[in-house]
Design a protein around this motif. Sequence first.
Motif, short mmCIF file in Angstrom:
data_model
loop_
_atom_site.label_atom_id
_atom_site.label_comp_id
_atom_site.label_asym_id
_atom_site.label_seq_id
_atom_site.Cartn_x
_atom_site.Cartn_y
_atom_site.Cartn_z
N GLY A 1 24.56 -51.29 -38.49
CA GLY A 1 24.81 -52.23 -39.58
C GLY A 1 25.57 -53.46 -39.10
N TRP A 2 26.56 -53.24 -38.23
CA TRP A 2 27.32 -54.38 -37.69
C TRP A 2 26.41 -55.29 -36.87
CZ3 TRP A 2 28.66 -56.61 -33.07
CH2 TRP A 2 29.76 -57.49 -33.08
N TYR B 1 27.42 -47.55 -38.92
CA TYR B 1 28.33 -48.69 -38.69
C TYR B 1 27.87 -49.58 -37.55
CZ TYR B 1 32.38 -51.44 -37.45
OH TYR B 1 33.21 -52.48 -37.13
#
Length: 312
Positions: free
Chosen positions: A45-46, A42
């Motif tokens: 990816g963010w 996360y």
Amino acid sequence: MTMSRTLDTPPRADALRKRRKPRAPFILLAPAVLLLLAALAYPVGWQIVTSMQRFGLAQQFGASAEFVGLGNYARLVTDPELWGVVLRSLAFCLVNALLTMAIGVLLALLMKAVPRPVALVLQVSLLLAWAMPVVAAMTVWRWLFDYQRGVINHLLTQLGFDFVGHSWLEQPLSFLFVATVVIVWMSVPFVAFSVYAGLTQVPDEVLEAAQIDGANSRQRFTGIILPMVRPVLALVLLLQLIWDLRVFAQIKLLQDAGGVPSETNLLGTYIYQVGVGSGDFGAASAVSMFVLALTVTLSWPYVRTLLREEQP
């Protein structure tokens, strides 16, 4: 013919054994790998998605972000301030890592050479320095180098130098000198303990045999000790390079105490300035991805060496 088959069987059996890789290590490692991937997926990816968007303060409150592709990266590549920060960060990282390694190795050798009670006192002192919280330690260091009430200025003045009211954090070189002193002081215990642990694995019988054969201390160190602890030194040096490249808290606290951010920014504080200070989180994410790529580049030679050593 029968004798030939009998002689050929063991090599084939050995080849089959070599081809069969045990599954137990992979099964045991699978939960940790999955947990690591889940924890990293996360945030990384963010960062990747945000680095390709125009993401500012409005987007923090729910506004839609405009997709700009590689626009943030193209804007940063042409920013001369970023490359100045990169060069400053790399130079700072190398100087700090080499100083930390040199002092840490010397302290590890000292702990191995001195009597046990002296080594114990030295280890406790290093452990206290290592365990001290960063903010608490920085409060003490900022007081030591304070331009009005600092102990360093007072001692230098007593020695006959003119350091009355001297600001260590105002000039970039003296600022980075203070930062180097602080970071090396905080990092040396880890290196010293790691190398000392490696030194305890060097057999005393081998060193005694080399001494009987006429090898002096320098020859024993370069010919026996150094090759045996080289894997530890390589790993510790890699970790120091990564940590010193990404240093943030010490630099930010020293800047708050009187440093000039535009002249003393490293990559960590530059990302903070671009993101939190200017509200351009898209550009800050792009710089973060650049730092990630730089970290992987620094780590790759060590990883490649490990892969070569594991090959049959």
